[in-house]
Design a protein around this motif. Structure first.
Motif, PDB file in Angstrom:
ATOM      1  N   HIS A  14      22.894  41.724  21.262  1.00  0.00           N
ATOM      2  CA  HIS A  14      22.343  42.875  20.545  1.00  0.00           C
ATOM      3  C   HIS A  14      23.481  43.500  19.738  1.00  0.00           C
ATOM      4  CE1 HIS A  14      18.840  42.482  22.932  1.00  0.00           C
ATOM      5  NE2 HIS A  14      19.306  43.051  24.025  1.00  0.00           N
ATOM      6  N   SER A  15      23.122  44.127  18.642  1.00  0.00           N
ATOM      7  CA  SER A  15      24.147  44.820  17.859  1.00  0.00           C
ATOM      8  C   SER A  15      24.476  46.154  18.538  1.00  0.00           C
ATOM      9  CB  SER A  15      23.634  45.069  16.451  1.00  0.00           C
ATOM     10  OG  SER A  15      24.580  45.827  15.748  1.00  0.00           O
ATOM     11  N   TYR A  16      25.768  46.526  18.528  1.00  0.00           N
ATOM     12  CA  TYR A  16      26.175  47.774  19.180  1.00  0.00           C
ATOM     13  C   TYR A  16      26.794  48.752  18.196  1.00  0.00           C
ATOM     14  CZ  TYR A  16      30.566  45.333  18.833  1.00  0.00           C
ATOM     15  OH  TYR A  16      31.649  44.660  18.317  1.00  0.00           O
ATOM     16  N   ILE A  33      33.754  48.668  25.436  1.00  0.00           N
ATOM     17  CA  ILE A  33      32.346  48.314  25.647  1.00  0.00           C
ATOM     18  C   ILE A  33      32.282  47.032  26.488  1.00  0.00           C
ATOM     19  CG2 ILE A  33      30.198  47.537  24.545  1.00  0.00           C
ATOM     20  CD1 ILE A  33      30.842  49.383  22.178  1.00  0.00           C
ATOM     21  N   ILE A  93      23.723  51.051  26.013  1.00  0.00           N
ATOM     22  CA  ILE A  93      23.330  51.706  24.756  1.00  0.00           C
ATOM     23  C   ILE A  93      22.373  52.847  25.101  1.00  0.00           C
ATOM     24  CG2 ILE A  93      21.998  51.418  22.614  1.00  0.00           C
ATOM     25  CD1 ILE A  93      23.168  48.521  22.446  1.00  0.00           C
ATOM     26  N   LEU A 152      24.241  45.415  28.196  1.00  0.00           N
ATOM     27  CA  LEU A 152      24.624  46.110  26.960  1.00  0.00           C
ATOM     28  C   LEU A 152      23.518  47.087  26.549  1.00  0.00           C
ATOM     29  CD1 LEU A 152      26.469  46.515  24.486  1.00  0.00           C
ATOM     30  CD2 LEU A 152      25.386  44.524  23.433  1.00  0.00           C
ATOM     31  N   GLN A 153      22.275  46.630  26.645  1.00  0.00           N
ATOM     32  CA  GLN A 153      21.139  47.483  26.281  1.00  0.00           C
ATOM     33  C   GLN A 153      21.112  48.736  27.165  1.00  0.00           C
ATOM     34  OE1 GLN A 153      19.379  46.902  23.620  1.00  0.00           O
ATOM     35  NE2 GLN A 153      18.204  48.789  23.912  1.00  0.00           N
ATOM     36  N   ALA A 198      28.130  42.555  16.428  1.00  0.00           N
ATOM     37  CA  ALA A 198      27.644  42.082  17.730  1.00  0.00           C
ATOM     38  C   ALA A 198      28.675  41.145  18.345  1.00  0.00           C
ATOM     39  CB  ALA A 198      26.308  41.355  17.556  1.00  0.00           C
ATOM     40  N   VAL A 221      27.711  53.565  25.249  1.00  0.00           N
ATOM     41  CA  VAL A 221      28.246  52.961  24.027  1.00  0.00           C
ATOM     42  C   VAL A 221      28.541  54.054  22.994  1.00  0.00           C
ATOM     43  CG1 VAL A 221      27.619  51.489  22.044  1.00  0.00           C
ATOM     44  CG2 VAL A 221      27.264  50.662  24.386  1.00  0.00           C
ATOM     45  N   ASN A 250      23.315  40.886  27.449  1.00  0.00           N
ATOM     46  CA  ASN A 250      22.428  41.688  26.601  1.00  0.00           C
ATOM     47  C   ASN A 250      21.698  42.767  27.392  1.00  0.00           C
ATOM     48  OD1 ASN A 250      22.513  41.156  23.887  1.00  0.00           O
ATOM     49  ND2 ASN A 250      21.172  39.364  24.018  1.00  0.00           N
TER      50      ASN A 250
END
Ligand code: GLN
Length: 253
Positions: free
Chosen positions: A108-110, A56, A236, A232-233, A215, A241, A229
């Motif tokens: 952010h949490s993944y 990731i 996701i 990453l978003q 995270a 992810v 972030n």
């Protein structure tokens, strides 16, 4: 005159190649701190560190236009590596907690993690409740400063219900369990599954200890975090992810 032009040209060419070289060597690098003893999030395959967090982070770094390097260290050292600038961020199946938020910012949490209990197959510990039973005094193995350590310390040791043995990583805690030095190990569910699969005579209790969010951690106010972030978003939302997680933790049919 011709000589001067030739000299000027030669100097210009030299300057160009020096700056091209500088640009190449200056390609920005994102350094990730981890503890590569936490399969399938981070572990060694030969000499290479692989796993969900590594993939990731590599995908985020690539989309941010950075080269990417992983630094392996004890879990306990990750937050100070991030805060001293030795690493740009830490990613290690790290749970977002109130206490950690005092010293770092989280992305952010993944992914979701669950704290579970590993015992030897013949153990008389059959559920998490047994650890809390009146008069209980189990020896519990944990990884130093992980959430498993914190919960067992607060819930059990501080109430005189257990003795906690703290190990620098999950592998050493599991080896202590196999050797009979501890009665159980409290650790995240995915590494627990990997350790149980790799070591005979161990099992995971059905009952869960706690559910948590993973995270990446950053030094407070690190200007890289908003971009990290955002990317990453995107990863996701576009399913990247989920595909990486599915690759390492195939959903059972
Ligand atoms: N999720 C746990 C924590 O954050 C364990 C992480 C780890 O051992 N790598 O404390």
């Amino acid at each position: 005159m011709k000589k001067i032009i030739a000299l000027a040209l030669a100097m210009l060419m030299l300057l160009c190649s020096v700056s091209a070289l500088a640009e190449e060597t200056q390609k920005k690098v994102l350094v990730m701190a981890t503890n590569a003893s936490f399969p399938p999030y981070e572990y060694y395959e030969g000499t290479e560190i692989v796993g969900i967090d590594v993939e990731i982070a590599a995908a985020v770094a690539e989309r941010m236009g950075y080269d990417f390097v992983v630094l392996d260290m004890e879990f306990d050292a990750i937050i100070s590596a991030v805060n001293s600038g030795k690493a740009d961020f830490g990613m290690a199946g790290m749970t977002v907690t109130e206490e950690r938020l005092l010293s770092v910012d989280f992305s952010h949490s993944y992914a979701t993690g669950v704290q579970v209990v590993i015992v030897r197959e013949d153990s008389d510990i059959t559920s998490v409740d047994d650890l809390f039973a009146e008069g209980a005094m189990h020896v519990i193995g944990v990884q130093l400063t992980t959430t498993g350590d914190l919960y067992c310390t607060w819930d059990l040791e501080d109430n005189g219900l257990a003795v906690i043995n703290r190990y620098p990583n999950g592998n050493e805690a599991v080896m202590a369990l196999k050797a009979g030095k501890v009665d159980c190990v409290v650790i995240d569910n995915e590494p627990a599954k990997a350790y149980v699969a790799a070591n005979e005579g161990l099992k995971i209790l059905d009952t869960e200890y706690a559910i948590e969010d993973y995270a990446a951690c950053f030094k407070k106010d690190n200007p890289l975090l908003p971009e990290f972030n955002r990317v990453l978003q995107e990863l996701i939302e576009d399913g990247t992810v989920a595909a990486i997680i599915e690759k390492y933790i195939p959903t059972e049919e």
